[in-house]
Design a protein around this motif. Structure first.
Motif, PDB file in Angstrom:
ATOM      1  N   VAL A  45      -7.735  -1.643 -10.641  1.00  0.00           N
ATOM      2  CA  VAL A  45      -7.184  -0.317 -11.032  1.00  0.00           C
ATOM      3  C   VAL A  45      -6.760  -0.141 -12.280  1.00  0.00           C
ATOM      4  O   VAL A  45      -5.802  -0.825 -12.735  1.00  0.00           O
ATOM      5  N   ASP A  46      -7.239   0.879 -12.840  1.00  0.00           N
ATOM      6  CA  ASP A  46      -6.482   1.194 -14.352  1.00  0.00           C
ATOM      7  C   ASP A  46      -5.534   2.121 -14.358  1.00  0.00           C
ATOM      8  O   ASP A  46      -5.633   2.950 -15.106  1.00  0.00           O
ATOM      9  N   GLN A  47      -4.646   1.876 -13.420  1.00  0.00           N
ATOM     10  CA  GLN A  47      -3.457   2.927 -13.414  1.00  0.00           C
ATOM     11  C   GLN A  47      -2.060   2.120 -13.765  1.00  0.00           C
ATOM     12  O   GLN A  47      -2.007   0.872 -13.941  1.00  0.00           O
ATOM     13  N   VAL A  48      -0.847   2.781 -13.575  1.00  0.00           N
ATOM     14  CA  VAL A  48       0.262   1.961 -13.794  1.00  0.00           C
ATOM     15  C   VAL A  48       0.599   1.238 -12.439  1.00  0.00           C
ATOM     16  O   VAL A  48       0.766   1.700 -11.476  1.00  0.00           O
ATOM     17  N   ASP A  49       0.828  -0.124 -12.958  1.00  0.00           N
ATOM     18  CA  ASP A  49       1.096  -1.132 -11.755  1.00  0.00           C
ATOM     19  C   ASP A  49       2.345  -0.704 -10.824  1.00  0.00           C
ATOM     20  O   ASP A  49       2.361  -0.768  -9.539  1.00  0.00           O
ATOM     21  N   ASN A  50       3.245  -0.202 -11.527  1.00  0.00           N
ATOM     22  CA  ASN A  50       4.638  -0.290 -10.793  1.00  0.00           C
ATOM     23  C   ASN A  50       4.545   0.924  -9.922  1.00  0.00           C
ATOM     24  O   ASN A  50       5.276   0.986  -8.903  1.00  0.00           O
ATOM     25  N   LEU A  51       3.476   1.904  -9.883  1.00  0.00           N
ATOM     26  CA  LEU A  51       3.312   2.940  -8.771  1.00  0.00           C
ATOM     27  C   LEU A  51       2.190   2.309  -7.780  1.00  0.00           C
ATOM     28  O   LEU A  51       2.591   2.733  -6.662  1.00  0.00           O
ATOM     29  N   ILE A  52       1.322   1.730  -8.238  1.00  0.00           N
ATOM     30  CA  ILE A  52       0.128   1.290  -7.354  1.00  0.00           C
ATOM     31  C   ILE A  52       0.486   0.250  -6.243  1.00  0.00           C
ATOM     32  O   ILE A  52       0.458   0.424  -5.025  1.00  0.00           O
ATOM     33  N   LEU A  53       0.752  -0.813  -7.024  1.00  0.00           N
ATOM     34  CA  LEU A  53       1.134  -1.952  -6.136  1.00  0.00           C
ATOM     35  C   LEU A  53       1.868  -1.824  -4.937  1.00  0.00           C
ATOM     36  O   LEU A  53       1.792  -2.428  -4.021  1.00  0.00           O
ATOM     37  N   PRO A  54       3.276  -1.283  -5.261  1.00  0.00           N
ATOM     38  CA  PRO A  54       4.246  -1.391  -3.849  1.00  0.00           C
ATOM     39  C   PRO A  54       3.389  -0.478  -2.678  1.00  0.00           C
ATOM     40  O   PRO A  54       3.637  -1.014  -1.550  1.00  0.00           O
ATOM     41  N   LEU A  55       2.791   0.591  -3.045  1.00  0.00           N
ATOM     42  CA  LEU A  55       2.056   1.306  -2.030  1.00  0.00           C
ATOM     43  C   LEU A  55       0.913   0.612  -1.462  1.00  0.00           C
ATOM     44  O   LEU A  55       1.037   0.396  -0.215  1.00  0.00           O
ATOM     45  N   VAL A  56       0.227  -0.161  -2.245  1.00  0.00           N
ATOM     46  CA  VAL A  56      -0.822  -0.909  -1.717  1.00  0.00           C
ATOM     47  C   VAL A  56      -0.340  -2.152  -0.815  1.00  0.00           C
ATOM     48  O   VAL A  56      -0.713  -2.374   0.423  1.00  0.00           O
ATOM     49  N   MET A  57       0.790  -3.182  -1.242  1.00  0.00           N
ATOM     50  CA  MET A  57       1.395  -4.030  -0.498  1.00  0.00           C
ATOM     51  C   MET A  57       1.986  -3.593   0.785  1.00  0.00           C
ATOM     52  O   MET A  57       1.740  -4.266   1.745  1.00  0.00           O
ATOM     53  N   TYR A  58       2.870  -2.520   0.758  1.00  0.00           N
ATOM     54  CA  TYR A  58       3.289  -1.967   1.876  1.00  0.00           C
ATOM     55  C   TYR A  58       2.202  -1.497   2.900  1.00  0.00           C
ATOM     56  O   TYR A  58       2.447  -1.878   4.064  1.00  0.00           O
ATOM     57  N   SER A  59       1.230  -0.650   2.405  1.00  0.00           N
ATOM     58  CA  SER A  59       0.282  -0.522   3.455  1.00  0.00           C
ATOM     59  C   SER A  59      -0.410  -1.668   4.164  1.00  0.00           C
ATOM     60  O   SER A  59      -0.854  -1.788   5.331  1.00  0.00           O
ATOM     61  N   ALA A  60      -0.669  -2.590   2.982  1.00  0.00           N
ATOM     62  CA  ALA A  60      -1.192  -3.571   3.687  1.00  0.00           C
ATOM     63  C   ALA A  60      -0.816  -4.543   4.649  1.00  0.00           C
ATOM     64  O   ALA A  60      -1.128  -5.153   5.522  1.00  0.00           O
TER      65      ALA A  60
END
Length: 427
Positions: A395-410
């Motif tokens: 993903v070519d977005q800001v990691d600080n916004l994307i990764l917490p939502l991804v790991m939380y959902s996973a």
């Protein structure tokens, strides 16, 4: 005329481009996270996702932007109130949900145009959804109040301040607050020293602030998550207020200094007139705490640590390992070595957190044996780290916004399908 020119450019392009991650990935992160936490689809959040896609069709295609409010702008709001059964029992909830969804398009365009080239389409989607969901949740709490008069509202605030004062009077809370203030002061001193001495800011330098938030959030989640919750909201509001003040240039004697010191720490992902790295970091590590629907009884579930695990540990380790040892690069520029390093660092952190911050050879060996035995709980940890690492490199977005939502959902969503998967693997 299209609004594409106001999106933050990527790479060497001069105009904003909308990638697949902007359009298909970022807008669905909040609905997935909310569903993973409650096992109930959020009609409101899903309606905001639909609004994001309609905004793209109306305003962010190369063919130009539509003016006014066409019928399609109302579609998500109508679908929201038509498919939410709980709204029929409360006129307040019905109107609140309708206007929350309807406000998405004007708010999105206002932010993108006002702060030109500061956001990608995907980042704007996450930010606007987050703002509207937070406002909806806050206003929803007013529904049960007996009176909305100024006196009663002030009394509610006074009661909360009294609770906060009593809560902070115990030794544990006082120790946490003291350490957080000390870490904040040290972080400010780092910024000042690097600017005054004109030291070069590297990837490793920026990870100092990741270490700082780790030292704030780990003890906070362990000993007093309620205090951390309110302090994280307060700190975020302070950061946003300071950035808006800096952007406005209303007080030059203060804003000029802020701009000079903060710009010294910016990287290639910053654009436009806003400096958002520090805000994204704080919001990212706080998102799981803000989204969690359950209680904060100790010990808190591992899912509340996913902000620290993904941003504070995984992203920092992946960046450091990748910048030093990275050889095999993905199309996004991220390295395989960094991905592996981040994944291992996050797993080690999970093992330590699950064992009361202890990490011995026997504990690590037992963890490996549980994975080989197809223990669903331990496999979930590994799968969540792998999903996060794939999102980080793709993903070519800001990691600080994307990764917490991804790991939380996973971490919350994988156990729902894991028993079936384990059964198939065992056959």
């Amino acid at each position: 005329m299209t609004n594409l020119n106001h999106l933050r450019p990527r790479g060497k392009t001069k105009t904003g481009e909308i990638s697949l991650s902007d359009l298909l990935f970022c807008p669905v992160l909040f609905p997935i996270a909310l569903y993973a936490g409650t096992s109930t689809p959020s009609v409101l959040s899903s309606s905001l996702t639909l609004s994001s896609w309609i905004v793209y069709l109306l305003d962010y295609r190369s063919t130009g932007s539509q003016t006014g409010f066409p019928f399609s702008s109302f579609l998500p709001a109508w679908l929201c109130i038509a498919t939410s059964s709980d709204l029929t029992t409360s006129r307040f909830r019905l109107y609140l949900s309708f206007w929350t969804v309807l406000l998405y398009r004007p708010l999105f365009n206002k932010i993108i145009l006002k702060f030109s080239k500061s956001f990608t389409f995907g980042e704007g989607s996450i930010i606007v959804q987050g703002i509207l969901l937070a406002l909806h949740s806050s206003l929803l709490r007013l529904e049960g109040m007996d009176s909305y008069r100024t006196f009663h509202m002030a009394r509610k605030v006074a009661d909360w301040l009294k609770w906060f004062q009593d809560h902070c009077s115990n030794p544990t809370s006082m120790s946490l607050l003291t350490s957080w203030v000390a870490l904040s002061v040290l972080s400010v001193l780092v910024v000042i020293i690097y600017k005054v001495l004109d030291w070069r800011v590297t990837t490793a330098t920026r990870k100092i602030f990741h270490l700082s938030v780790i030292l704030v959030y780990l003890p906070g989640l362990k000993y007093d998550p309620a205090l951390l919750y309110y302090c994280s909201i307060g700190a975020t509001l302070v950061f946003i207020s300071l950035e808006l003040l800096r952007w406005s240039e209303k007080l030059p004697f203060l804003t000029n200094g802020l701009s000079a010191y903060l710009k010294h720490f910016t990287d290639e992902k910053e654009g436009g007139s806003l400096i958002l790295t520090n805000i994204y970091l704080l919001v990212g590590v706080s998102l799981p705490l803000w989204l969690w629907p359950g209680s904060w009884s100790s010990p808190v579930p591992l899912s509340l640590y996913t902000g620290i695990l993904s941003v504070g540990i995984y992203d920092a380790a992946a960046s450091l390992v990748g910048s030093r040892f990275g050889r095999l690069r993905f199309s996004s520029g991220k390295s395989l070595e960094g991905m592996i390093g981040g994944c291992l660092a996050a797993l080690i952190a999970i093992i330590a957190i699950q064992n009361d911050y202890q990490l011995t050879e026997d504990i690590i060996t037992q963890f490996g044996e549980e994975i080989l035995a197809l223990n669903p709980r331990h496999l979930t940890f590994v799968a969540a780290c792998l999903v996060t690492s794939v999102a980080e490199v793709m993903v070519d977005q800001v990691d600080n916004l994307i990764l917490p939502l991804v790991m939380y959902s996973a971490l919350l969503g994988i156990p729902k399908v894991m028993p079936t998967l384990i059964t198939k693997l065992s056959i």
